[in-house]
Design a protein around this motif. Structure first.
Motif, mmCIF file in Angstrom:
data_model
loop_
_atom_site.group_PDB
_atom_site.id
_atom_site.type_symbol
_atom_site.label_atom_id
_atom_site.label_comp_id
_atom_site.label_asym_id
_atom_site.label_seq_id
_atom_site.Cartn_x
_atom_site.Cartn_y
_atom_site.Cartn_z
ATOM 1 N N ALA A 109 0.962 -1.339 -0.136
ATOM 2 C CA ALA A 109 0.274 0.054 0.021
ATOM 3 C C ALA A 109 0.422 0.943 -0.111
ATOM 4 C CB ALA A 109 -1.352 -0.669 0.859
ATOM 5 N N LEU A 110 1.863 1.442 0.789
ATOM 6 C CA LEU A 110 2.646 3.105 0.779
ATOM 7 C C LEU A 110 3.520 3.022 -0.213
ATOM 8 C CD1 LEU A 110 3.975 2.509 4.627
ATOM 9 C CD2 LEU A 110 2.168 3.480 3.542
ATOM 10 N N SER A 111 4.184 1.946 -0.920
ATOM 11 C CA SER A 111 4.856 1.722 -2.121
ATOM 12 C C SER A 111 4.092 2.589 -3.479
ATOM 13 C CB SER A 111 5.781 0.554 -2.304
ATOM 14 O OG SER A 111 6.561 0.004 -1.502
ATOM 15 N N PHE A 112 2.838 1.646 -3.270
ATOM 16 C CA PHE A 112 2.144 2.267 -4.344
ATOM 17 C C PHE A 112 1.495 3.373 -4.250
ATOM 18 C CE2 PHE A 112 2.664 -1.906 -5.630
ATOM 19 C CZ PHE A 112 1.965 -2.153 -7.939
ATOM 20 N N ALA A 113 1.599 4.050 -3.099
ATOM 21 C CA ALA A 113 1.099 4.942 -2.916
ATOM 22 C C ALA A 113 1.675 6.392 -3.140
ATOM 23 C CB ALA A 113 0.347 5.812 -1.771
ATOM 24 N N ILE A 114 3.136 6.172 -2.264
ATOM 25 C CA ILE A 114 4.785 6.951 -2.911
ATOM 26 C C ILE A 114 4.824 7.090 -4.495
ATOM 27 C CG2 ILE A 114 6.870 7.650 -2.995
ATOM 28 C CD1 ILE A 114 6.554 5.665 0.350
ATOM 29 N N GLY A 115 4.482 6.077 -4.933
ATOM 30 C CA GLY A 115 4.582 6.224 -5.895
ATOM 31 C C GLY A 115 3.082 6.995 -7.136
ATOM 32 N N TRP A 116 2.128 7.055 -6.985
ATOM 33 C CA TRP A 116 1.301 7.746 -6.918
ATOM 34 C C TRP A 116 0.991 9.456 -7.245
ATOM 35 C CZ3 TRP A 116 -3.962 5.013 -8.470
ATOM 36 C CH2 TRP A 116 -4.764 5.975 -8.813
ATOM 37 N N VAL A 117 1.756 9.361 -5.667
ATOM 38 C CA VAL A 117 2.196 11.197 -5.560
ATOM 39 C C VAL A 117 3.180 11.875 -6.752
ATOM 40 C CG1 VAL A 117 3.096 12.646 -3.650
ATOM 41 C CG2 VAL A 117 1.105 10.873 -3.560
ATOM 42 N N VAL A 118 3.791 10.474 -6.855
ATOM 43 C CA VAL A 118 5.172 10.706 -7.580
ATOM 44 C C VAL A 118 5.051 11.199 -9.147
ATOM 45 C CG1 VAL A 118 7.139 10.562 -8.075
ATOM 46 C CG2 VAL A 118 7.263 9.719 -6.002
ATOM 47 N N THR A 119 3.963 10.016 -9.305
ATOM 48 C CA THR A 119 3.986 10.126 -11.178
ATOM 49 C C THR A 119 2.577 10.876 -11.146
ATOM 50 O OG1 THR A 119 2.701 8.194 -9.979
ATOM 51 C CG2 THR A 119 4.841 7.810 -11.445
ATOM 52 N N SER A 120 2.042 11.593 -10.477
ATOM 53 C CA SER A 120 0.730 12.352 -10.150
ATOM 54 C C SER A 120 1.213 13.587 -10.249
ATOM 55 C CB SER A 120 -0.538 12.804 -9.544
ATOM 56 O OG SER A 120 -0.654 11.093 -8.817
ATOM 57 N N ARG A 121 2.617 13.521 -9.601
ATOM 58 C CA ARG A 121 2.818 15.748 -9.750
ATOM 59 C C ARG A 121 3.708 15.454 -11.277
ATOM 60 N NH1 ARG A 121 5.333 16.289 -3.930
ATOM 61 N NH2 ARG A 121 3.451 16.748 -2.224
ATOM 62 N N ARG A 122 4.651 14.547 -11.294
ATOM 63 C CA ARG A 122 5.392 14.909 -12.741
ATOM 64 C C ARG A 122 4.550 15.187 -13.830
ATOM 65 N NH1 ARG A 122 8.080 9.408 -13.496
ATOM 66 N NH2 ARG A 122 8.875 10.030 -11.519
ATOM 67 N N GLY A 123 2.992 14.154 -13.829
ATOM 68 C CA GLY A 123 2.135 14.357 -14.645
ATOM 69 C C GLY A 123 2.050 15.799 -14.793
ATOM 70 N N ALA A 124 1.615 16.360 -13.778
ATOM 71 C CA ALA A 124 1.394 18.046 -13.605
ATOM 72 C C ALA A 124 2.078 18.864 -14.033
ATOM 73 C CB ALA A 124 0.793 17.624 -12.300
ATOM 74 N N SER A 125 3.138 18.258 -13.917
ATOM 75 C CA SER A 125 3.952 19.438 -14.402
ATOM 76 C C SER A 125 4.140 19.327 -15.601
ATOM 77 C CB SER A 125 5.528 18.869 -13.321
ATOM 78 O OG SER A 125 7.108 19.635 -14.124
ATOM 79 N N ALA A 126 4.211 18.084 -15.769
ATOM 80 C CA ALA A 126 4.621 18.225 -17.431
ATOM 81 C C ALA A 126 3.480 18.933 -18.405
ATOM 82 C CB ALA A 126 4.207 16.427 -18.226
ATOM 83 N N ARG A 127 2.075 18.704 -17.906
ATOM 84 C CA ARG A 127 0.860 19.440 -18.249
ATOM 85 C C ARG A 127 1.533 21.052 -18.114
ATOM 86 N NH1 ARG A 127 -1.836 14.842 -16.131
ATOM 87 N NH2 ARG A 127 -1.839 16.250 -14.066
ATOM 88 N N SER A 128 1.325 21.507 -16.924
ATOM 89 C CA SER A 128 1.902 22.812 -17.244
ATOM 90 C C SER A 128 3.124 23.910 -18.165
ATOM 91 C CB SER A 128 1.662 23.579 -15.356
ATOM 92 O OG SER A 128 3.292 22.353 -14.802
ATOM 93 N N SER A 129 3.624 22.636 -18.059
ATOM 94 C CA SER A 129 4.972 23.435 -18.667
ATOM 95 C C SER A 129 4.371 22.896 -20.689
ATOM 96 C CB SER A 129 5.915 22.562 -18.405
ATOM 97 O OG SER A 129 5.854 21.328 -19.291
#
Length: 365
Positions: free
Chosen positions: A345-365
């Protein structure tokens, strides 16, 4: 374009590996660093049952990861060119390995040792354990980096349809080279960098098989190959407990040594079983996913996006959770599932946060 079946299978495999590492931490046979300091272990009967039910997957699941990586490697090299492909692999695979080997892994091993009441300095945890430059579960990405660079620098691999003859040939090649490799590097032996050299024939063989089959194989394993590999895997796994009982292998911690390498018939048997399971098992699993795991909603898509990060961070999370539960007065049969479920649960939760932020950053740029 992503393939839902492959993504879904990747999520299951990563979760399975995390859970398996949690179980190994409390086993007598070991295979995960927490077994060096664990406070409780499974009852021998429970461990035997777990080995019979879950153990066979340990012989081929890592090979399946390399198989899936190989499927997409030639296309990635063709799209990006060799130079860019190698540069990106150095960042994506090399950076996590270096950070883990030099900082993260020795730090959490040190914490686990001190949590167990052992007076060990960080420097001792870094330099005193075998093998030197252990990176935990990230040995996988270090070896994949070596193989990926090698494939990028080699002549292009000619893709073709996987046939029964291909399957049998790769099975024989993996089994034979595995046995020969373990004459020098027995299974579970350590080398500098924790390279798992005794597993290289399986890993490289499956990477090459995936590259030969290419994306067409990721889209559809031929029905004939799927049925054949399914029957082989089910039959082999069903026979393993019977064979183990007939051979008197009822306590893995005491009876495993002859199977790990050398000029022994037991080492031949294990190499053959691994060759059969990794080739047939990888093809069957991806074929099964193509036929049963094709649906992917937003949640499952997010898990698939998070899987690589979850794999990278699992080691320190597993050690931290196991160390935190030391004081719990419970048997290994309770602690291991708790650690496994929490780490998944924790490993995938961390992965979710990291990849979601990366995706949001890519969309904003």
């Amino acid at each position: 374009m992503r393939l839902s079946a492959v993504d879904n299978l990747k999520v299951i495999l990563v979760a399975w590996v995390i859970g398996g590492h949690a179980l190994l931490g409390y086993s007598a046979i070991g295979g995960w660093p927490y077994d060096e300091v664990n406070e409780v272990t499974f009852h021998p009967g429970v461990e035997t049952v777990l080995a019979a039910v879950i153990g066979p997957s340990g012989l081929f699941f890592m090979g399946t990861f390399y198989f899936m990586a190989g499927i997409f490697t030639p296309g990635s090299i063709e799209r990006k060119g060799r130079q860019r492909f190698i540069a990106e692999r150095l960042v994506r695979l090399g950076t996590p390995w270096v950070v883990s080997a030099l900082v993260v892994w020795p730090t959490f091993v040190w914490l686990a040792y001190n949590g167990a009441g052992r007076d060990v300095t960080w420097w001792q945890a870094f330099t005193g354990r075998e093998p030197f430059l252990d990176s935990g579960s990230l040995w996988f990405v270090g070896v994949l980096l070596i193989f990926s660079v090698g494939i990028a620098l080699a002549p292009p691999i000619r893709q073709r349809t996987i046939t029964t003859r291909t399957v049998l040939g790769m099975t024989a090649l993996v089994a034979g080279t595995t046995f020969l490799t373990r004459l020098v590097f027995p299974a579970r032996s350590g080398q500098v960098g924790d390279l798992h050299l005794w597993w290289w024939p399986q890993c490289l063989g499956m990477l090459l098989l995936g590259a030969i089959g290419g994306r067409k194989l990721a889209e559809r394993v031929p029905d004939e190959i799927y049925r054949m590999t399914r029957n082989v895997v089910i039959g082999t796994i069903a026979l393993l407990p019977v064979a183990a009982a007939l051979l008197g292998v009822l306590d893995l911690a005491k009876n495993a040594e002859p199977f790990l390498g050398g000029w022994r018939w037991q080492a031949v048997v294990l190499a053959l079983v691994e060759g059969i399971l990794v080739v047939a098992g990888s093809l069957w699993l991806i074929g099964l996913a193509q036929r049963r795991l094709t649906r992917q909603g937003p949640f499952v898509e997010g898990l698939a996006r998070s899987a690589y990060v979850a794999f990278v961070v699992q080691g320190p999370i597993l050690l931290a959770l196991a160390t935190g539960l030391r004081a719990l007065p419970a048997p290994a049969e309770v602690k291991a599932p708790l650690v496994g479920a929490g780490a998944i649960a924790l490993s995938f939760a961390i992965g979710w946060v990291v990849t979601s932020r990366r995706g949001a950053s890519a969309r904003s740029s």
